[in-house]
Design a protein around this motif. Structure first.
Motif, short mmCIF file in Angstrom:
data_model
loop_
_atom_site.label_atom_id
_atom_site.label_comp_id
_atom_site.label_asym_id
_atom_site.label_seq_id
_atom_site.Cartn_x
_atom_site.Cartn_y
_atom_site.Cartn_z
N VAL A 54 27.18 44.19 48.81
CA VAL A 54 28.20 43.35 48.19
C VAL A 54 28.32 43.70 46.72
O VAL A 54 27.31 43.85 46.02
N TYR A 56 29.79 41.89 43.50
CA TYR A 56 30.33 40.70 42.87
C TYR A 56 30.95 41.18 41.57
O TYR A 56 30.25 41.43 40.60
N ARG A 62 37.46 45.01 37.08
CA ARG A 62 38.79 44.73 37.63
C ARG A 62 39.68 45.97 37.61
O ARG A 62 39.74 46.67 36.61
N ARG A 65 38.50 51.85 40.58
CA ARG A 65 38.29 52.41 41.90
C ARG A 65 36.80 52.67 42.04
O ARG A 65 36.18 53.27 41.16
N TYR A 84 37.46 52.21 47.22
CA TYR A 84 38.33 51.05 47.21
C TYR A 84 38.70 50.70 45.78
O TYR A 84 37.94 50.97 44.85
N LYS A 85 39.84 50.04 45.62
CA LYS A 85 40.24 49.51 44.32
C LYS A 85 39.76 48.06 44.25
O LYS A 85 39.95 47.29 45.19
N VAL A 86 39.14 47.69 43.14
CA VAL A 86 38.61 46.34 42.96
C VAL A 86 39.77 45.41 42.61
O VAL A 86 40.31 45.46 41.51
N THR A 87 40.14 44.58 43.57
CA THR A 87 41.24 43.63 43.36
C THR A 87 40.82 42.19 43.61
O THR A 87 41.64 41.28 43.54
N THR A 88 39.55 41.99 43.92
CA THR A 88 39.04 40.66 44.21
C THR A 88 37.65 40.53 43.59
O THR A 88 37.03 41.52 43.21
N LEU A 91 33.59 42.01 47.01
CA LEU A 91 33.87 43.05 47.98
C LEU A 91 32.59 43.28 48.76
O LEU A 91 31.53 43.45 48.16
N ASP A 92 32.67 43.25 50.09
CA ASP A 92 31.45 43.48 50.86
C ASP A 92 31.70 44.48 51.98
O ASP A 92 32.81 44.61 52.47
N TRP A 93 30.63 45.19 52.31
CA TRP A 93 30.67 46.21 53.34
C TRP A 93 29.47 46.00 54.26
O TRP A 93 28.37 45.76 53.79
#
Length: 123
Positions: A54, A56, A62, A65, A84-88, A91-93
């Motif tokens: 994850v 945070y 913000r 990528r 991924y682009k950080v938009t939130t 983000l977790d995988w």
């Protein structure tokens, strides 16, 4: 987990998921600070079906990528590698892999060229 990491994750709503384990026992969660202003955190969690990584994300990440990976000592295996682009803020995988022994979660900021990694957990 240091105080900065704990404050970062707590400020991002991770209170229920952060656990500091004694070093003498196997940990099911490990976190580390991340981001240029240390406003972010990366964590790895032991899950029944594998590992969960994850990010945070604080304001210092913000719109960046990022590329994630699960790094395991057994056979020096690496899982992931997708960007991924950080938009939130969270983000977790989930890495649905069998037990691999000691593994850590790594996030590489492709925008700025810096990498952060959690301490290893054992499962």
């Amino acid at each position: 987990m240091n105080d900065t990491t704990r404050r970062t994750a707590l400020s991002l709503g991770a209170l229920a998921t952060l656990v500091a384990a004694p070093t003498a026992q196997a940990a099911d969660t490990m976190c580390a600070t991340a981001g240029y202003l240390e406003e972010s955190a990366v964590c790895i969690y032991d899950k029944p079906n594998g590992y969960q990584g994850v990010l945070y994300a604080g304001d210092d990440m913000r719109e960046h990528r990022v590329e994630f990976a699960l790094l395991c000592r057994r056979d020096d295996r690496v899982y992931g590698g997708t960007s991924y682009k950080v938009t939130t803020k969270v983000l977790d995988w989930t890495f649905a892999v069998p037990r691999q022994g000691y593994c850590s979660f790594q996030v590489k900021d492709l925008t700025r060229g810096k990498t952060w990694r959690t301490p290893s957990i054992h499962r």
